[in-house]
Write a protein that holds these residues in place. Structure first.
Motif, PDB file in Angstrom:
ATOM      1  N   GLU A   1      -4.896  -0.244  -0.861  1.00 14.29           N
ATOM      2  CA  GLU A   1      -4.328  -0.682   0.419  1.00 14.29           C
ATOM      3  C   GLU A   1      -4.793  -2.083   0.799  1.00 14.29           C
ATOM      4  O   GLU A   1      -4.006  -2.892   1.318  1.00 14.29           O
TER       5      GLU A   1
ATOM      6  N   LYS B   1       0.864  -8.858   0.223  1.00  8.38           N
ATOM      7  CA  LYS B   1       1.937  -8.935   1.213  1.00  8.38           C
ATOM      8  C   LYS B   1       1.788 -10.192   2.062  1.00  8.38           C
ATOM      9  O   LYS B   1       2.768 -10.917   2.313  1.00  8.38           O
TER      10      LYS B   1
ATOM     11  N   GLU C   1       6.283   1.777   1.564  1.00  5.80           N
ATOM     12  CA  GLU C   1       5.083   1.841   2.401  1.00  5.80           C
ATOM     13  C   GLU C   1       4.905   3.200   3.072  1.00  5.80           C
ATOM     14  O   GLU C   1       3.775   3.665   3.268  1.00  5.80           O
TER      15      GLU C   1
ATOM     16  N   GLN D   1      -2.122  -5.232   1.031  1.00  5.95           N
ATOM     17  CA  GLN D   1      -2.065  -6.041   2.241  1.00  5.95           C
ATOM     18  C   GLN D   1      -2.280  -7.513   1.922  1.00  5.95           C
ATOM     19  O   GLN D   1      -1.597  -8.390   2.468  1.00  5.95           O
TER      20      GLN D   1
END
Length: 285
Positions: free
Chosen positions: A253, A260, A270, A257
């Protein structure tokens, strides 16, 4: 054109050293949900001695219950010797087999009970098996950023061993920070040397890190041109054969992130990732 990275999710690495046995049906349910997320590859299990890694004794049972009918994610299984590779060859569902080749003689003996020279011979044999059965071999350079045993280590050793493996026809090599020794600067330095030197090889990283330096290590590898990254949800995992306190995997995660925010096209569902995160929480925490 949007930038892309290959994400390898490693539940096998998370599970293998877990102190209590995770029920086979629980593994199957978790892996089937992970297959829906959109990862490039799922490192799902291993064909190794059940005495050495009891948690993976049910890999064949798990594999036969995985639903690959609606996923683009490819399966990777870890093997530690030729016998394990032969077992993996029997399963059409497996696209990749991963072999841990250590540049630390001590760790190679501890991890696969062989010398480095014998392991090179094994890589050659396994590469031929993969070619015959339409699979790809991924070689992990274990202790690729140093080792805790005092064995000789420098960039030249890594480059030499990588060249030997590349000469055998292996086209995917992942540099592993097996016990999380590397600093971000060391990750960047090695990758800046190795990636340009092996332009025909897909060079990845399997980094272990503490929460405080996860992002820095990801960034260090990315800035050096790496586009293949291993991770595990919740950052759980570590090699039980290292015999040291385990430093966790990269947290999936956290990694997602980061990518992204950097504008990468991840093709990740997601909502499904959240489902898997909750399952990981129930399994591991």
């Amino acid at each position: 054109m949007q930038k892309k990275v290959q994400l390898v999710e490693c539940p096998r690495d998370a599970m293998q050293g877990w102190p209590h046995f995770i029920a086979t049906e629980q593994k199957i349910a978790y892996l089937n949900e992970l297959l829906k997320v959109g990862f490039h590859t799922l490192d799902f299990g291993s064909f190794v001695s059940p005495k050495a890694i009891p948690q993976m004794a049910d890999t064949k049972l798990v594999l036969n219950k995985l639903d690959l009918s609606n996923t683009t994610t490819k399966l990777l299984a870890i093997i530690a010797n030729v016998r394990g590779a032969e077992d993996a060859m029997a399963f059409e569902q497996i696209s990749y087999v991963g072999f841990p080749f250590s540049i630390s003689p001590t760790f190679q003996q501890r991890n696969t009970n062989t010398t480095i020279e014998t392991s090179l011979d094994n890589v050659a044999t396994i590469q031929k098996l993969c070619a015959q059965h339409g699979k790809q071999l991924v070689v992990y350079i274990s202790m690729g950023f140093g080792n805790p045993y005092g064995d000789p280590y420098n960039t030249d050793i890594v480059m030499q061993r990588t060249q030997q493996i590349a000469d055998l026809g292996v086209s995917i090599i992942s540099i592993a920070d097996t016990v999380g020794l590397a600093t971000a600067t060391e990750v960047n330095s090695l990758m800046q040397n190795i990636i340009p030197a092996f332009k025909d090889i897909e060079i990845g990283v399997h980094l272990h890190a503490k929460p405080i330096d996860r992002v820095a290590k990801i960034e260090a590898a990315l800035q050096a041109g790496c586009t293949r990254f291993d991770a595990a949800l919740k950052g759980i995992g570590g090699c039980p054969m290292a015999g040291n306190d385990l430093v966790g995997n990269m947290d999936t995660e956290v990694m997602l992130q980061y990518f992204k925010e950097k504008g990468f096209n991840l093709s990740i569902d997601e909502k499904q990732l959240q489902t898997c995160s909750a399952m990981a929480q129930s399994i591991f925490i």
